[in-house]
Design a protein around this motif. Structure first.
Motif, PDB file in Angstrom:
ATOM      1  N   GLU A 145       0.819  -1.218   0.000  1.00  0.00           N
ATOM      2  CA  GLU A 145       0.000   0.000   0.000  1.00  0.00           C
ATOM      3  C   GLU A 145       0.853   1.270   0.000  1.00  0.00           C
ATOM      4  N   LEU A 146       2.050   1.211   0.573  1.00  0.00           N
ATOM      5  CA  LEU A 146       2.902   2.400   0.551  1.00  0.00           C
ATOM      6  C   LEU A 146       3.354   2.714  -0.870  1.00  0.00           C
ATOM      7  N   VAL A 147       3.748   1.696  -1.634  1.00  0.00           N
ATOM      8  CA  VAL A 147       4.160   1.906  -3.023  1.00  0.00           C
ATOM      9  C   VAL A 147       2.995   2.487  -3.823  1.00  0.00           C
ATOM     10  N   GLU A 148       1.798   2.006  -3.539  1.00  0.00           N
ATOM     11  CA  GLU A 148       0.613   2.499  -4.243  1.00  0.00           C
ATOM     12  C   GLU A 148       0.295   3.948  -3.874  1.00  0.00           C
ATOM     13  N   ALA A 149       0.771   4.398  -2.717  1.00  0.00           N
ATOM     14  CA  ALA A 149       0.475   5.758  -2.270  1.00  0.00           C
ATOM     15  C   ALA A 149       1.487   6.788  -2.753  1.00  0.00           C
ATOM     16  N   VAL A 150       2.664   6.327  -3.220  1.00  0.00           N
ATOM     17  CA  VAL A 150       3.679   7.274  -3.707  1.00  0.00           C
ATOM     18  C   VAL A 150       3.132   8.022  -4.922  1.00  0.00           C
ATOM     19  N   ARG A 151       3.372   9.302  -4.957  1.00  0.00           N
ATOM     20  CA  ARG A 151       2.835  10.103  -6.060  1.00  0.00           C
ATOM     21  C   ARG A 151       3.438   9.671  -7.393  1.00  0.00           C
ATOM     22  N   PRO A 152       2.701   9.706  -8.479  1.00  0.00           N
ATOM     23  CA  PRO A 152       3.279   9.422  -9.798  1.00  0.00           C
ATOM     24  C   PRO A 152       4.464  10.336 -10.070  1.00  0.00           C
ATOM     25  N   GLY A 153       5.554   9.757 -10.562  1.00  0.00           N
ATOM     26  CA  GLY A 153       6.778  10.516 -10.734  1.00  0.00           C
ATOM     27  C   GLY A 153       7.689  10.442  -9.532  1.00  0.00           C
ATOM     28  N   GLY A 154       7.212   9.830  -8.448  1.00  0.00           N
ATOM     29  CA  GLY A 154       8.023   9.653  -7.259  1.00  0.00           C
ATOM     30  C   GLY A 154       8.905   8.420  -7.357  1.00  0.00           C
ATOM     31  N   VAL A 155       9.439   8.001  -6.206  1.00  0.00           N
ATOM     32  CA  VAL A 155      10.419   6.917  -6.177  1.00  0.00           C
ATOM     33  C   VAL A 155      10.059   5.922  -5.080  1.00  0.00           C
ATOM     34  N   ALA A 156      10.164   4.635  -5.403  1.00  0.00           N
ATOM     35  CA  ALA A 156      10.056   3.559  -4.418  1.00  0.00           C
ATOM     36  C   ALA A 156      11.451   2.998  -4.172  1.00  0.00           C
ATOM     37  N   VAL A 157      11.886   2.972  -2.917  1.00  0.00           N
ATOM     38  CA  VAL A 157      13.173   2.408  -2.533  1.00  0.00           C
ATOM     39  C   VAL A 157      12.902   1.031  -1.947  1.00  0.00           C
ATOM     40  N   LEU A 158      13.348  -0.012  -2.662  1.00  0.00           N
ATOM     41  CA  LEU A 158      12.938  -1.377  -2.345  1.00  0.00           C
ATOM     42  C   LEU A 158      14.133  -2.267  -2.021  1.00  0.00           C
ATOM     43  N   ASN A 159      13.889  -3.239  -1.157  1.00  0.00           N
ATOM     44  CA  ASN A 159      14.887  -4.222  -0.743  1.00  0.00           C
ATOM     45  C   ASN A 159      15.037  -5.278  -1.838  1.00  0.00           C
ATOM     46  N   ALA A 160      16.188  -5.282  -2.485  1.00  0.00           N
ATOM     47  CA  ALA A 160      16.418  -6.226  -3.579  1.00  0.00           C
ATOM     48  C   ALA A 160      16.559  -7.657  -3.101  1.00  0.00           C
ATOM     49  N   ASP A 161      16.813  -7.860  -1.802  1.00  0.00           N
ATOM     50  CA  ASP A 161      17.057  -9.201  -1.271  1.00  0.00           C
ATOM     51  C   ASP A 161      15.798  -9.905  -0.801  1.00  0.00           C
ATOM     52  N   ASP A 162      14.691  -9.185  -0.714  1.00  0.00           N
ATOM     53  CA  ASP A 162      13.434  -9.751  -0.228  1.00  0.00           C
ATOM     54  C   ASP A 162      12.493  -9.927  -1.415  1.00  0.00           C
ATOM     55  N   PRO A 163      12.225 -11.161  -1.817  1.00  0.00           N
ATOM     56  CA  PRO A 163      11.386 -11.380  -3.008  1.00  0.00           C
ATOM     57  C   PRO A 163      10.014 -10.726  -2.907  1.00  0.00           C
ATOM     58  N   ARG A 164       9.440 -10.702  -1.705  1.00  0.00           N
ATOM     59  CA  ARG A 164       8.117 -10.105  -1.547  1.00  0.00           C
ATOM     60  C   ARG A 164       8.164  -8.594  -1.745  1.00  0.00           C
ATOM     61  N   VAL A 165       9.243  -7.977  -1.306  1.00  0.00           N
ATOM     62  CA  VAL A 165       9.399  -6.540  -1.545  1.00  0.00           C
ATOM     63  C   VAL A 165       9.739  -6.283  -3.013  1.00  0.00           C
ATOM     64  N   ARG A 174       2.285   2.576 -11.707  1.00  0.00           N
ATOM     65  CA  ARG A 174       1.893   3.895 -11.210  1.00  0.00           C
ATOM     66  C   ARG A 174       2.815   5.011 -11.705  1.00  0.00           C
ATOM     67  N   GLY A 175       3.803   4.667 -12.536  1.00  0.00           N
ATOM     68  CA  GLY A 175       4.746   5.671 -12.985  1.00  0.00           C
ATOM     69  C   GLY A 175       5.708   6.098 -11.903  1.00  0.00           C
ATOM     70  N   VAL A 176       6.022   5.154 -11.005  1.00  0.00           N
ATOM     71  CA  VAL A 176       6.944   5.410  -9.895  1.00  0.00           C
ATOM     72  C   VAL A 176       8.256   4.698 -10.188  1.00  0.00           C
ATOM     73  N   ALA A 177       9.366   5.423 -10.121  1.00  0.00           N
ATOM     74  CA  ALA A 177      10.679   4.822 -10.347  1.00  0.00           C
ATOM     75  C   ALA A 177      11.074   3.937  -9.161  1.00  0.00           C
ATOM     76  N   VAL A 178      11.963   2.980  -9.408  1.00  0.00           N
ATOM     77  CA  VAL A 178      12.422   2.069  -8.360  1.00  0.00           C
ATOM     78  C   VAL A 178      13.923   2.199  -8.189  1.00  0.00           C
ATOM     79  N   ARG A 179      14.351   2.272  -6.928  1.00  0.00           N
ATOM     80  CA  ARG A 179      15.762   2.216  -6.585  1.00  0.00           C
ATOM     81  C   ARG A 179      15.949   1.063  -5.611  1.00  0.00           C
ATOM     82  N   TRP A 180      17.043   0.310  -5.798  1.00  0.00           N
ATOM     83  CA  TRP A 180      17.246  -0.941  -5.056  1.00  0.00           C
ATOM     84  C   TRP A 180      18.392  -0.805  -4.052  1.00  0.00           C
ATOM     85  N   PHE A 181      18.166  -1.349  -2.854  1.00  0.00           N
ATOM     86  CA  PHE A 181      19.237  -1.484  -1.880  1.00  0.00           C
ATOM     87  C   PHE A 181      19.285  -2.936  -1.414  1.00  0.00           C
ATOM     88  N   GLY A 182      20.420  -3.371  -0.879  1.00  0.00           N
ATOM     89  CA  GLY A 182      20.514  -4.739  -0.397  1.00  0.00           C
ATOM     90  C   GLY A 182      21.946  -5.215  -0.293  1.00  0.00           C
TER      91      GLY A 182
END
Length: 470
Positions: free
Chosen positions: A214-234, A244-252
């Motif tokens: 739900e947090l990813v769905e709430a990010v404004r279009p054009g915003g960024v989702a910072v996601l855990n690359a090591d967690d398959p569910r994330v 949603r037109g949200v960019a993704v950046r990966w950490f892990g």
């Protein structure tokens, strides 16, 4: 909070204004908003929230005496303070937060970050706030203010000078994060992990994943989702972001991450690693104990980079953070007997991480002592997960396993069944009994972990032990 007239606030929360003597619709207020009458000072706004144990309406007079200028209530109270009568005080708190943040954001400077995950939210929040404070005025939650009351109270600390709002979003049901994040539509959302924390309330880990999405769905279009690359569910949330037109950046820790960590080492002095960003290899020396906090640091560095802070600058600021938060891997006691108090919250993942951390930092000849209480809100998984913790503590060769509270008894039985007998594992019904035992049992060189969910109350046992052996 920003300055607003009483009439403006009443309109925002769909309430009826009942002004006190000397006040009127055009009276301006700009104080702190809180549900705790003890936090009131001159000019503040008290929200009289009904509760299961006590009713905020009983404290309106106390808030007024402390200096509150306005009370938001569900019925009028005999007290010398202006009041706005609403149908639902908690809903009014949310409506006011939405409006205040929207007004500040409309001025063009405010950036909003939302953080969620089964573990690590508060630590990551503190890490990111420490980084961003060097860039401009930053508002972040006190403690773990991440629910339907705490999140809006934090949002309402935003004022005209605020450059960054860092919000932490917890959830007790599907829809909680959507509702809270929907108040501010973050520019950037961080999802740390999906685990079994609170899985009982959701009905399983799959439902937990849905809630965190739900947090990813709430990010404004054009915003960024910072996601855990090591967690398959994330990682699966990247598809939602793309829709949603949200960019993704990966950490892990894996090579799939854009910002990752190598050469992680945990010592009694803290945690070190090499942060890899493209061709750069940057040393990081956290004072915070625990290998698991490396992931939180990576998330904070990744988010900060998206907000224009260079990783080297972010790392320098992170290295000044002494503890994640009170009762989270907090060193107490002394070198003679070191107490690690990590009993504010617990899940199977965080329990295992804490046990492994103490095992890593204990030197030869130092006894490892685990003081463990129940993990709450695990639903049908509770018995099996407490078994796993008991088995892990034995396999990590803890010399003493002290289990406290009836809800954790199965953990004790699992430890005994795995071979921790002859006094190595002991059980006490209460924290007082455990304290009396430990005060006589602990000796020079011992390294002690105190770990449980907040509801078990062992954080106070950890404080007592820390004071006793300081």
């Amino acid at each position: 909070m920003i300055s607003m007239t009483l009439a403006d606030i009443a309109a925002t929360v769909s309430g009826e204004l009942v002004p006190a003597a000397g006040d009127g619709p055009d009276t301006v207020v700009a104080g702190t908003v809180d549900t705790d009458s003890r936090a009131m000072t001159g000019g503040d706004i008290f929200v009289a929230k009904p509760g299961a144990v006590t009713d905020g309406h009983n404290f309106v007079d106390t808030a007024a005496a402390a200096g509150a200028r306005l009370a938001i209530v569900e019925h009028t109270v005999e007290a010398p303070v202006s009041q706005i009568v609403v149908t639902d005080a908690v809903a009014a708190l949310a409506d006011l937060a939405r409006e205040v943040v929207a007004r500040v954001r409309a001025r063009g400077e405010l950036k909003i970050v939302g953080i969620t995950g089964s573990n690590g939210k508060t630590t990551t929040k503190n890490m990111l706030a420490r980084i961003l404070e060097g860039e401009g005025a930053t508002v972040a939650p006190r403690n773990s203010f991440n629910n339907e009351v705490g999140a809006p109270v934090t949002m309402l600390r935003v004022d005209e000078d605020t450059r960054y709002l860092v919000s932490e979003f917890g959830a007790d049901r599907i829809g909680s994060i959507a509702r809270l994040a929907g108040l501010v539509t973050p520019d950037l959302g961080i999802v740390l992990m999906v685990g079994l924390a609170h899985a009982g309330g959701f009905g399983g880990v799959e439902a937990t994943q849905r809630a965190k999405t739900e947090l990813v769905e709430a990010v404004r279009p054009g915003g960024v989702a910072v996601l855990n690359a090591d967690d398959p569910r994330v990682a699966a949330m990247a598809a939602v972001a793309a829709d949603r037109g949200v960019a993704v950046r990966w950490f892990g820790r894996s090579t799939a991450a854009e910002i990752r960590a190598d050469d992680v080492e945990v010592t009694a002095a803290g945690t070190t690693c090499t942060v890899v960003v493209g061709d750069e290899r940057l040393p990081l020396r956290l004072q915070v104990l625990g290998e698991h906090h490396v992931m939180n640091a990576l998330a904070a560095i990744t988010a900060a980079r998206e907000l224009g802070v260079a990783p080297a600058v972010a790392i320098a600021r992170l290295e000044t953070l002494e503890i994640a938060e009170r009762w989270r891997m907090q060193p107490l006691g002394s070198e003679r007997v070191r107490i690690i108090n990590d009993a504010y919250n617990a899940s199977p993942d965080s329990m295992a991480a804490a046990l492994r951390t103490l095992a890593q930092i204990a030197e030869p000849g130092q006894r490892k002592v685990a003081v463990l209480g129940a993990m709450s809100e695990l639903g049908e998984s509770a018995g099996e997960e407490h078994d796993r913790v008991g088995l892990l503590a034995v396999r990590l060769r803890y010399e003493r396993i002290v289990v406290v509270g009836a809800e954790a008894r199965r953990l004790f039985l699992a430890a005994v069944g795995e071979g921790s007998w002859d006094g190595e594992a002991v059980f006490f019904a209460s924290a007082d009994e455990a304290f009396d035992y430990l005060r006589g049992e602990l000796r020079d060189g011992d390294r002690v972990l105190v770990k449980s969910s907040n509801s078990a109350g062992l954080r106070h046992l950890g404080d007592r032990l820390g004071e006793s052996f300081s």
